[in-house]
Design an enzyme around this catalytic site. Structure first.
Site, PDB file in Angstrom:
ATOM      1  N   GLY A  82     -15.500   7.455 -50.509  1.00  0.00           N
ATOM      2  CA  GLY A  82     -14.883   8.791 -49.556  1.00  0.00           C
ATOM      3  C   GLY A  82     -16.243   9.027 -48.472  1.00  0.00           C
ATOM      4  CG  ASP A  84     -20.132  14.194 -47.760  1.00  0.00           C
ATOM      5  OD1 ASP A  84     -19.556  14.935 -48.409  1.00  0.00           O
ATOM      6  OD2 ASP A  84     -21.068  13.507 -47.897  1.00  0.00           O
ATOM      7  CE  LYS A  94     -20.508   7.003 -49.102  1.00  0.00           C
ATOM      8  NZ  LYS A  94     -19.797   8.147 -49.863  1.00  0.00           N
ATOM      9  CD  GLU A 103     -21.912   7.339 -52.397  1.00  0.00           C
ATOM     10  OE1 GLU A 103     -21.012   8.036 -53.103  1.00  0.00           O
ATOM     11  OE2 GLU A 103     -22.239   7.699 -51.396  1.00  0.00           O
TER      12      GLU A 103
HETATM   13  C1  5RP Z   1     -20.679  11.170 -52.718  1.00  0.00           C
HETATM   14  C2  5RP Z   1     -20.341  11.059 -51.408  1.00  0.00           C
HETATM   15  C3  5RP Z   1     -18.603  11.147 -51.490  1.00  0.00           C
HETATM   16  O1  5RP Z   1     -18.162  10.251 -50.933  1.00  0.00           O
HETATM   17  C4  5RP Z   1     -18.360  12.226 -50.369  1.00  0.00           C
HETATM   18  O2  5RP Z   1     -19.186  13.484 -50.551  1.00  0.00           O
HETATM   19  C5  5RP Z   1     -16.981  12.961 -50.175  1.00  0.00           C
HETATM   20  O3  5RP Z   1     -16.833  13.335 -51.392  1.00  0.00           O
HETATM   21  P1  5RP Z   1     -15.031  13.976 -51.611  1.00  0.00           P
HETATM   22  O4  5RP Z   1     -14.579  12.661 -51.789  1.00  0.00           O
HETATM   23  O5  5RP Z   1     -15.337  14.621 -52.911  1.00  0.00           O
HETATM   24  O6  5RP Z   1     -14.975  14.829 -50.466  1.00  0.00           O
HETATM   25  O7  5RP Z   1     -20.949  10.349 -50.550  1.00  0.00           O
HETATM   26  O8  5RP Z   1     -22.189  10.805 -52.645  1.00  0.00           O
END
Ligand code: 5RP
Length: 220
Positions: A82, A84, A94, A103
């Site tokens: 995913g 942010d 992210k 990641e």
């Molecule tokens: C975790 C991340 C996630 O991919 C990002 O925060 C998105 O999260 P979500 O899918 O819950 O919206 O980078 O470190």
């Protein structure tokens, strides 16, 4: 559709990129949890997964998907995660879930980074979402002072210790006009483990869940 329903739609859509008999790179977060659930339906067709966090590992194990150590793997055909924020160049912020370092490592090994996100994550310019930075604890105030010099307002993420035993600074008020330069500059600060800017290695494909339930596909 709700945001969570859209996350589920793109989690399912990412299944089409899974190749039989391969190991799949797995990100972290609520969108990825939907992808993991979808992946479990084809677990007999894949070898297993490399995970980017303890949280994802737990979910994968509970669903009976074999976990591989990244050091056992030479290549990964895909990494699914995913974001942010994601911009039109498919550069991302992210680390909202504090898993940014692992990641970035798993993403680096993968041939293709597939970003799955709902449309609320799309931006023209990165920086409205506070930029997460994983920092060695003893360097916290030094790194914070340097980030202020770059125009940011760092905030210590209270009560969070990363899977690697470090802390997170979330940097507010950044207008990230040149994400690659910003990524290099912050990476170079002593004490910084990883900056949550994924610009040098952005996504190759982005699956964006739109309000009407359709999936927009962006490609490099
Ligand atoms: C975790 C991340 C996630 O991919 C990002 O925060 C998105 O999260 P979500 O899918 O819950 O919206 O980078 O470190």
């Amino acid at each position: 559709m709700t945001q969570d329903e859209l996350k589920k739609v793109v989690g399912l859509a990412a299944l089409q990129y899974v190749q039989p008999d391969t190991v799949v790179g797995i990100g972290t977060g609520s969108t990825v949890m939907h992808f993991i659930d979808a992946l479990a339906t084809v677990k007999h067709l894949i070898k297993g997964a490399v995970s980017s966090s303890e949280a994802s590992t737990l979910r994968l194990k509970n669903l009976g998907i074999t976990i591989f150590d990244l050091n056992e793997i030479d290549t990964l055909s895909i990494y699914v995660d995913g974001a942010d924020e994601i911009n039109p160049h498919m550069q991302m912020i992210k680390g909202g879930g504090a898993a940014l370092t692992r990641e970035k490592i798993v993403a680096a090994v993968a041939e293709k980074f597939i970003c799955i996100a709902d449309s609320s994550k799309e931006v023209d310019m990165l920086g409205s979402f506070p930029l997460p930075i994983e920092v060695i604890s003893m360097a916290r105030t030094y790194v914070a002072r340097e980030l202020v010099k770059l125009g940011g307002m760092p905030k210590y993420r209270q009560h969070v210790v990363t899977d690697n035993g470090n802390i997170i600074l979330d940097v507010h008020n950044l207008r990230i006009v040149d994400p690659i330069t910003m990524e290099k500059t912050i990476n170079a600060l002593p004490g910084v483990v990883t900056v949550g800017l994924f610009a040098m290695r952005g996504a190759d494909i982005a699956l964006i869940g739109m309000a009407d339930g359709m999936v927009k596909i962006m490609k490099k």
